[in-house]
Design an enzyme around this catalytic site. Structure first.
Site, PDB file in Angstrom:
ATOM      1  N   TRP A 162      -2.620   6.627   1.655  1.00  0.00           N
ATOM      2  CA  TRP A 162      -2.521   5.377   2.429  1.00  0.00           C
ATOM      3  C   TRP A 162      -3.423   4.390   1.713  1.00  0.00           C
ATOM      4  CZ3 TRP A 162       0.947   4.366   6.239  1.00  0.00           C
ATOM      5  CH2 TRP A 162       0.896   3.079   6.787  1.00  0.00           C
ATOM      6  N   ASP A 163      -2.863   3.793   0.664  1.00  0.00           N
ATOM      7  CA  ASP A 163      -3.679   2.933  -0.192  1.00  0.00           C
ATOM      8  C   ASP A 163      -3.559   1.458   0.157  1.00  0.00           C
ATOM      9  OD1 ASP A 163      -1.107   2.490  -1.056  1.00  0.00           O
ATOM     10  OD2 ASP A 163      -1.429   3.239  -3.087  1.00  0.00           O
ATOM     11  N   CYS A 164      -2.656   1.134   1.102  1.00  0.00           N
ATOM     12  CA  CYS A 164      -2.434  -0.251   1.539  1.00  0.00           C
ATOM     13  C   CYS A 164      -1.769  -1.129   0.475  1.00  0.00           C
ATOM     14  CB  CYS A 164      -3.722  -0.910   2.053  1.00  0.00           C
ATOM     15  SG  CYS A 164      -4.334  -0.097   3.552  1.00  0.00           S
ATOM     16  N   CYS A 165      -1.426  -0.560  -0.686  1.00  0.00           N
ATOM     17  CA  CYS A 165      -0.760  -1.348  -1.730  1.00  0.00           C
ATOM     18  C   CYS A 165       0.705  -1.595  -1.372  1.00  0.00           C
ATOM     19  CB  CYS A 165      -0.766  -0.596  -3.064  1.00  0.00           C
ATOM     20  SG  CYS A 165      -2.396  -0.151  -3.672  1.00  0.00           S
ATOM     21  N   HIS A 167      -9.857   1.601  -4.995  1.00  0.00           N
ATOM     22  CA  HIS A 167      -9.764   0.173  -4.695  1.00  0.00           C
ATOM     23  C   HIS A 167      -9.863  -0.071  -3.173  1.00  0.00           C
ATOM     24  CE1 HIS A 167      -5.793   0.588  -3.208  1.00  0.00           C
ATOM     25  NE2 HIS A 167      -5.451   1.258  -4.276  1.00  0.00           N
TER      26      HIS A 167
END
Ligand code: NAG
Ligand code: NAG
Ligand code: NAG
Length: 216
Positions: A37-40, A164
C-alpha cells in the site's frame, strides 16, 4: 470495474484465470502473495498501458478520481492510490480485492503488464491459515520488483510500506502511521491510526486474512 470483474468470474479456471478482454490469455498456476500500500498511482492507471477500455482510476488527495494524465504522487505528481482499492470480505471464505501482479514470462508467452493489467484472477489459497479460502482480485498494478515467481501483491492499507512518503502527502499524516518497511502496521489496533477511509481494509488483514505471511 467491479462489473467487469463480475462478468468474467464465470470464465474461471481451477486455480486462477484471467479474462480475455485485454489479452487472449487464459492461464493458471501457482503463485505467492505479498502485500503493498504505497499510495502511488497504480501502474495500470496510465493511458495506453494495455488494450483496455479505461485505465485504473487514481485519486487526488481528496480521494476523488483524477485526470488519467496526472502524474504519480510518488514522483511529484497529483495522482495517488484510491482508497476503494482496499480488500473486502463477502463471507468467511471469500474476499475481493486488488493486486500488483507479476506473471512469469513462461506463462504469459513472454508478455508483460499489458497482458495482465485489469484482468481478474481467482486465487485459491493453498497454505495455512488461509487454505480453503478464495479471493478474486483485479490486477490494478504491477509488481516488477521481484520477478522470480508468479506474484500477487495484495493492496492492503497499512499492509506494507516502503521508503517514500506518498501516503503521508496524500493524507496529511505522519508516514509512521502506515507502519514499518516490509511489514506495515503490526496490530489490528494500529489500524485505528490510519486515515479513516483506510481502516476497514487494514482490519481485513487481521480478520479475514488472519495476518498471513506470504501465503501461496
Ligand atoms: C480457459 O481454459 C480452460 C481449460 O483449458 C477452459 O475450460 C476454459 O473454457 C477457458 N476459458 C476461456 C474463457 O477461454
Ligand atoms: C513489502 O514490499 C516489499 C517490496 O515489494 C516486499 O519485498 C516485501 O515482501 C513486502 N512485505 C510483505 C509482508 O508483503
Ligand atoms: C461465500 O461467498 C461466495 C461468493 O458469493 C459463495 O460462492 C460461497 O458459497 C459463500 N460461502 C459461504 C460459506 O457462504
Amino acid at each position: 470495474m467491479t462489473a467487469l470483474c463480475l462478468r468474467d468470474i464465470f470464465a474461471l479456471l481451477i486455480l486462477f484465470a484471467l479474462h480475455a478482454r485485454s489479452a487472449s490469455l487464459n492461464i493458471s498456476g501457482e503463485a505467492v502473495t505479498t502485500r503493498f500500500w504505497d499510495c502511488c498511482k497504480p501502474s495500470c492507471g496510465w493511458k495506453e498501458k494495455a488494450p483496455f477500455d479505461r485505465p485504473v482510476l487514481s485519486c487526488s488527495i481528496d480521494d476523488k478520481p483524477t485526470d488519467i494524465e496526472a502524474g504519480t504522487g510518488c514522483n511529484g505528481g497529483s495522482a495517488y492510490l484510491c482508497s476503494n482499492q482496499q480488500p473486502w470480505a463477502i463471507n468467511d471464505t471469500f474476499s475481493y480485492g486488488f493486486a500488483g501482479v507479476f506473471i512469469m514470462p513462461g506463462l504469459t508467452g513472454g508478455k508483460i503488464e499489458d497482458a495482465w493489467c485489469c484482468a481478474c484472477y481467482r486465487m485459491d489459497f493453498t497454505s495455512d491459515p488461509l487454505r480453503g479460502k478464495t479471493m478474486i482480485v483485479q490486477a490494478s498494478n504491477t509488481a516488477y520488483d521481484i520477478n522470480t515467481a508468479n506474484r500477487f501483491s495484495l493492496a492492503v492499507p497499512g499492509g506494507n510500506t516502503t521508503s517514500h512518503d506518498a501516503c503521508a502527502r496524500q493524507y496529511g499524516v505522519d508516514q509512521t502511521v502506515f507502519g514499518t518497511d516490509n511489514t506495515g502496521v503490526s496490530s489490528k489496533d494500529d489500524c485505528k491510526k490510519l486515515p479513516e477511509a483506510l481502516q476497514k481494509g487494514c482490519q481485513w488483514r487481521f480478520d479475514w486474512y488472519e495476518d498471513a505471511g506470504f501465503p501461496t
